[in-house]
Motif scaffolding. Structure first.
Motif, PDB file in Angstrom:
ATOM      1  N   ASP A  56       0.738  -1.009  -0.106  1.00 50.80           N
ATOM      2  CA  ASP A  56       0.170  -0.196   0.295  1.00 50.80           C
ATOM      3  C   ASP A  56       0.603   1.228  -0.031  1.00 50.80           C
ATOM      4  N   THR A  57       1.911   0.803  -0.421  1.00 50.76           N
ATOM      5  CA  THR A  57       2.959   2.602   0.189  1.00 50.76           C
ATOM      6  C   THR A  57       2.733   3.436  -1.425  1.00 50.76           C
ATOM      7  N   GLN A  58       2.227   2.932  -2.421  1.00 54.68           N
ATOM      8  CA  GLN A  58       1.939   3.691  -3.457  1.00 54.68           C
ATOM      9  C   GLN A  58       0.290   4.339  -2.463  1.00 54.68           C
ATOM     10  N   HIS A  59      -0.304   3.913  -2.026  1.00 57.68           N
ATOM     11  CA  HIS A  59      -1.562   4.492  -1.422  1.00 57.68           C
ATOM     12  C   HIS A  59      -0.973   5.793  -0.987  1.00 57.68           C
ATOM     13  N   ALA A  60       0.217   5.792   0.205  1.00 53.98           N
ATOM     14  CA  ALA A  60       0.680   6.611   1.147  1.00 53.98           C
ATOM     15  C   ALA A  60       1.623   7.725  -0.092  1.00 53.98           C
TER      16      ALA A  60
END
Length: 587
Positions: free
Chosen positions: A211-215
């Motif tokens: 989920d790093t891209q959401h961050a």
């Protein structure tokens, strides 16, 4: 004792010692892929095969005991050739696109192929076609069958340590693979999302949903106020992939790094761990005084993996769970109400991110009972410690040269009691410290309840609380939790207060913690870091946290008040787990 030679060295070891352990006793390392001591000793990968003089065939060293006079060669031409053939065959059924694999650099297969000088796949690729069922992209646990090497470590860990039997071998011959057991989809299985299968997988076949891209998207949105919290156990492990020792990888350095990444506010979940103790400790004291614990104990509820396990395996005990939300969810609720008010921002513009050592937290934050009509989800996004490390690497930050800075206020301060939440027994110990104060009006000795500490899978202790005896139990690892609950069910034991953590060692051994690829269990060492922080902390009782006291005075009124119930408590009956299937007796 047995005498033998290994690579010309004289070795004397106890009878029953395996060849691999005998070699290790004199500093000779034998590579392996599938081996996990005491858990997976089946010799499936054949990478650990050695030459034994007088034997016609190569011998797996992981599960063959030494014999008197045995002569072992671990790196003879024959042993090296056998190892290269076996690794080459494994590579032929493995997706070797390592550059885009989450385990690149920590993959045991990749390291072994490099060590053996295998510069190309020597056999024609024969990758699995697909799983029986399409894997759901949004499920917190992700599986890639093309990277599975059929070592069955995930099967054994889930069966022997966690007792959930989520995985099994399916197919036959060259099409044998690992999949969800009983022909189920993973979303229909009673998986606790403990993530132990991930941390014990030698390759990238199992991983967390990234989920790093959401961050990054939230950080780039000018209309969003990003708030991030750091769980207690994260500070024990986040620096490991960077080669930082615990004394350098402190939470202050991580706070600085996250500010440079671009987060608007950086907080410490130790604050809401103290808040959880105020609620859960008060709830226990109320149950104890009303005599409810004479019938059934109060169970801690801060571990979502444990809650999922209880609801699927022993649903009749769901009403015994503390209604207190986990520290993660309490922080999210307070950050979007009290903190938003203090900061003068729209609660709906607050994007709350938590950094957790846990996979199950990704599922917890999306539960329907963890939303509020006024601001939406308590927590919008959960990153594991591994995702945090990838996020920091993407920014190319000079981690080792960053000065420590304190978390933001007013939700940033914490006590030693909140810090030890990350180790098995820590929640119990912290709760008893404050329950003692709430019952007597005075503090106990800070270490009065340290008998609940330790790595024993199931521990019991009795303490005096204002003249009454409190019977406590602590379990970590779901196999131990199952034994405890079955003993409760049969009436063999009785407790007033029970803490359970899904992962061995507690959150420090969580399924979202870093994987270094060396098969070393680090939970005990990480726990000692937390206890050291507690020992040195100026405040060691949750009820003395000044920012928690201010929160109650200015906003929540008191523990278990109507406001506290609204923001800090939840309904465990408000969502469902798949029913547990009938299982064979594991004993």
């Amino acid at each position: 004792m047995v005498n033998l030679t290994i690579n010309g060295k004289n070795v004397c070891v106890p009878e029953g010692t395996t060849i691999m352990d005998a070699a290790a006793s004199v500093g000779i390392s034998i590579p392996s892929l599938c081996y996990l001591k005491g858990i997976n000793e089946i010799g499936a990968c054949r990478v650990c095969c050695v030459e034994v003089k007088g034997e016609a065939h190569m011998v797996p060293s992981c599960n063959n005991p030494v014999k008197e006079g045995m002569e072992v060669l671990t790196n003879s031409p024959r042993a090296r050739a056998t190892r290269r053939v076996n690794v080459g065959l494994i590579l032929s059924q493995h997706d070797c696109r390592c550059a885009t694999c989450v385990r690149s650099g920590t993959c045991k297969l990749q390291r072994l192929a490099n060590d053996l000088g295998i510069l190309d796949t020597p056999y024609a690729p024969d990758l699995p076609r697909t799983d029986r069922h399409p894997w759901p992209a949004m499920f917190p646990l992700q599986r890639d069958p093309r990277k599975c090497i059929k070592c069955v470590r995930c099967v054994q860990v889930c069966d022997k340590i966690q007792s959930l039997n989520i995985w099994e071998l399916t197919g036959s011959g060259g099409r044998t693979t690992v999949d969800v057991s009983l022909n189920r989809r993973i979303t229909d299985a009673d998986c606790s999302l403990c993530g132990q299968c991930i941390t014990h997988c030698p390759t990238g076949a199992l991983r967390e949903r990234d989920d790093t891209q959401h961050a990054f998207d939230a950080l780039a949105n000018p209309h969003v106020t990003t708030v991030v919290q750091i769980a207690p156990a994260v500070r024990t492990a986040w620096g490991e992939p960077f080669g930082l020792p615990p004394e350098q990888a402190d939470v202050g350095r991580l706070v600085t790094a996250l500010r440079q990444v671009g987060f608007d506010y950086v907080f410490d979940t130790v604050f809401s761990a103290d808040l959880t103790i105020m609620e859960e400790g008060s709830e226990f004291l109320r149950h104890f005084r009303e005599g409810k614990t004479r019938i059934m104990p109060l169970f801690t509820s801060c571990c979502p993996g444990w809650v999922r396990f209880l609801k699927s395996q022993f649903p009749e005990y769901t009403p015994c769970l503390s209604t207190a939300k986990s520290p993660q969810q309490m922080f999210g609720a307070v950050s979007k109400s009290y903190f938003a008010q203090k900061a003068g921002v729209d609660p709906r513009s607050v994007y709350s991110i938590s950094i957790m050592p846990c996979l199950a937290k990704k599922a917890e934050c999306s539960l329907p009972t963890m939303h509020d009509p006024a601001y939406g989800a308590d927590v919008d996004l959960v990153l594991t410690t591994r995702e945090l490390d990838r996020l920091l690497r993407a920014e190319h930050l000079p981690i080792d040269r960053m000065p420590p800075t304190p978390p933001d206020s007013p939700l940033g301060s914490g006590t030693g009691a909140g810090t030890i939440f990350g180790a098995t027994g820590g929640v119990m110990e912290a709760a008893l410290r404050s329950a003692y104060f709430l019952a007597t009006g005075k503090n106990p000795a800070p270490d009065a309840f340290q008998n609940v500490r330790g790595m024993d899978g199931w521990r019991e202790a009795e303490f005096d609380l204002a003249g009454d005896t409190v019977r406590c139990a602590v379990a970590h690892g779901l196999g131990n939790a199952r034994r405890l609950l079955e003993a409760l069910r049969t009436g063999d034991v009785h407790y007033d207060f029970v803490e359970v953590m899904a992962c061995p060692g507690g959150c420090v051994g969580g399924g979202g913690q870093p994987i270094l690829g060396d098969d070393q269990e680090r939970a005990a060492d990480r726990a000692s870091v937390l206890y050291g922080i507690d020992r040195r902390a100026p405040l060691r009782f949750s009820h003395e946290n000044p920012e928690v006291l201010t929160l109650y005075r200015d906003y929540l009124d008191a523990p278990l008040s109507d406001m506290a119930e609204h923001f800090l408590h939840t309904d465990h009956e408000g969502w469902e787990m798949p029913a547990a299937p009938i299982r064979p007796d594991l004993d």
